[in-house]
Design an enzyme around this catalytic site. Structure first.
Site, PDB file in Angstrom:
ATOM      1  N   GLU A   1      -4.053   7.303  -3.633  1.00 49.74           N
ATOM      2  CA  GLU A   1      -3.781   6.010  -3.015  1.00 49.74           C
ATOM      3  C   GLU A   1      -3.527   4.966  -4.097  1.00 49.74           C
ATOM      4  O   GLU A   1      -4.214   4.950  -5.109  1.00 49.74           O
ATOM      5  CB  GLU A   1      -5.015   5.639  -2.196  1.00 49.74           C
ATOM      6  CG  GLU A   1      -4.918   4.397  -1.378  1.00 49.74           C
ATOM      7  CD  GLU A   1      -6.194   4.190  -0.556  1.00 49.74           C
ATOM      8  OE1 GLU A   1      -6.295   4.744   0.547  1.00 49.74           O
ATOM      9  OE2 GLU A   1      -7.091   3.477  -1.031  1.00 49.74           O
TER      10      GLU A   1
ATOM     11  N   TYR B   1       0.853  -1.195   0.000  1.00 52.31           N
ATOM     12  CA  TYR B   1       0.000   0.000   0.000  1.00 52.31           C
ATOM     13  C   TYR B   1       0.883   1.238   0.000  1.00 52.31           C
ATOM     14  O   TYR B   1       1.876   1.309   0.728  1.00 52.31           O
ATOM     15  CB  TYR B   1      -0.885   0.012   1.261  1.00 52.31           C
ATOM     16  CG  TYR B   1      -1.657   1.306   1.419  1.00 52.31           C
ATOM     17  CD1 TYR B   1      -2.981   1.396   0.978  1.00 52.31           C
ATOM     18  CD2 TYR B   1      -1.063   2.443   1.972  1.00 52.31           C
ATOM     19  CE1 TYR B   1      -3.690   2.586   1.092  1.00 52.31           C
ATOM     20  CE2 TYR B   1      -1.757   3.642   2.076  1.00 52.31           C
ATOM     21  CZ  TYR B   1      -3.065   3.705   1.639  1.00 52.31           C
ATOM     22  OH  TYR B   1      -3.758   4.883   1.742  1.00 52.31           O
TER      23      TYR B   1
END
Ligand code: GDP
Ligand code: MN
Length: 376
Positions: free
Chosen positions: A189, A101
């Site tokens: 993101e 991530y």
């Protein structure tokens, strides 16, 4: 403004970040054609503005064009968290060796952009934050210096040992920061950030939220707005200059001012109730806004009682009261309406409501407690 995955990935690509080849489709026919053209395994990805599409069955791999068509038929039209899938992204599938991530948000406490990385990729970062917070690493970026390579090196070093991957990761981190600042984002993101079996770094899923207040600097992005981001009610409210957010409770709230709206919702919770919405009619005394507010709220079938909480400053209580009487005449709601009016022209306002047999209070506690009782 929330962007769909394919829109976010287009921006990533413009800034030089690596994404899979992909095309958008709205029919199973188109999906089959794209799969033929790619001549490889594809992944069919529902384009809806919510996370967790994979878990909901909205992301499927297909080995052949025929299989791609079958899977697309299942995905197109399906409901994911209340949203109907109308579009899919068909992308060349990648062989995943590692998922991580990497994302940026604005940290309001430090007034800095924070970049977060986690080796726990592919799952919701909120879940990682709850269950294994030690697996999230952060750097706070000085707004004057911007992101520095040594700082990115520290963060990316938490994800990979391999020097080549670290180098690719640093470059990507710098690009993501440039995107965040360049497009005036609230969120950028990449999840999962994938390392393929061949050792390539690819952004497999991305989410970008643009700051509405920055959109006037990017008129081109205005056309990226997705209708699904707001419900019909939210769109109508926007047009009328009302701030409206639908919630899941049963007490409809009409309040003037964002602060008072928040306080009202807190008080509803305090007395054991659940607000059905946040609705701020704003600081002007336009009876039409009250009519629209009631129109929108009465469409929500969960609502058992409507609570008006008005503090008259610029807003005049008698205007609100008149608007309320007009609105009741127009929509004839068959649920109780109660009000609290204080401030400018409160005596006149209360008289109008009393004459129409609408219970009216001076105290906020009293009216909220009464609303919670009526909703039970
Ligand atoms: P989300 O569920 O909405 O976050 O959608 P993602 O695009 O993140 O996909 C969810 C999961 O599907 C990923 O974490 C991967 O495990 C898997 N996935 C997505 N794309 C591919 C792909 O191209 N190849 C493979 N093997 N898996 C994929
Ligand atoms: Mn994802």
């Amino acid at each position: 403004m929330k962007l769909q995955e394919y829109q976010a990935k287009n921006i990533l690509s413009e800034y030089g970040a690596k994404i899979q080849a992909g095309k958008v489709a709205t029919t199973a026919d188109e999906v089959e054609k794209i799969a033929e053209e790619f001549d490889s395994m594809v992944v069919i990805k529902s384009q809806v503005l919510v996370g967790g599409r994979g878990k909901a069955g909205g992301i499927k791999l297909a080995k052949t064009p025929e299989e791609a068509r079958e899977k697309a038929e299942k995905i197109l039209g399906m409901q994911i968290k209340g949203l109907t899938v109308k579009k899919v992204l068909v992308a060349k599938a990648v062989d995943i060796a590692d998922e991580a991530y990497l994302g940026l948000i604005l940290d309001r406490n430090t007034k800095k952009i924070v970049m977060m990385a986690s080796p726990q990729g592919g799952i919701d970062i909120e879940q990682v934050a709850k269950e294994t917070p030690e697996q999230i690493f952060k750097i706070y970026i000085d707004p004057f210096l911007g992101i520095r390579p040594y700082s990115a090196r520290y963060l990316i070093g938490k994800l990979y040992d391999n020097p080549d991957l670290i180098k690719q990761g640093i470059e990507l981190a710098m690009k993501l920061y440039n995107i965040f600042v360049g497009v005036d984002a609230q969120l950028v993101e990449v999840n999962p950030l994938v390392i393929t079996e061949q050792g390539e770094m690819i952004c497999v899923d991305s989410k970008i939220i643009l700051d509405d207040s920055g959109l006037m600097k990017h008129p081109d992005y205005l056309k990226l707005r997705n209708k699904d981001e707001y419900s019909q009610e939210e769109l109508e409210a926007k047009e009328m200059g009302l701030s409206y957010v639908q919630l899941t409770g049963n007490i409809g709230c009409v309040v003037n001012g964002a602060g008072l709206s928040m306080a009202t919702m807190d008080l509803v919770k305090h007395y054991g109730g659940e607000p059905a919405n946040f609705l701020d009619v704003g600081g002007s005394s336009n009876p039409k806004k009250v009519v629209k507010a009631l129109d929108i709220i009465t469409r929500d079938k969960n609502v058992k009682v409507i609570l008006f909480n008005i503090f008259g400053g610029i807003t005049r209580c008698d205007d609100i009261a008149k608007g309320l009487i007009d609105a009741i005449a127009e929509f004839k709601p068959n649920i109780p309406i109660i009000a609290r009016l204080t401030g400018t022209n409160e005596t006149e306002g209360r008289k109008i409501l009393k004459d129409a047999d609408i219970p009216v209070f001076a105290s906020m506690d009293d009216v909220v407690e009464q609303a919670v009782n009526l909703a039970k």
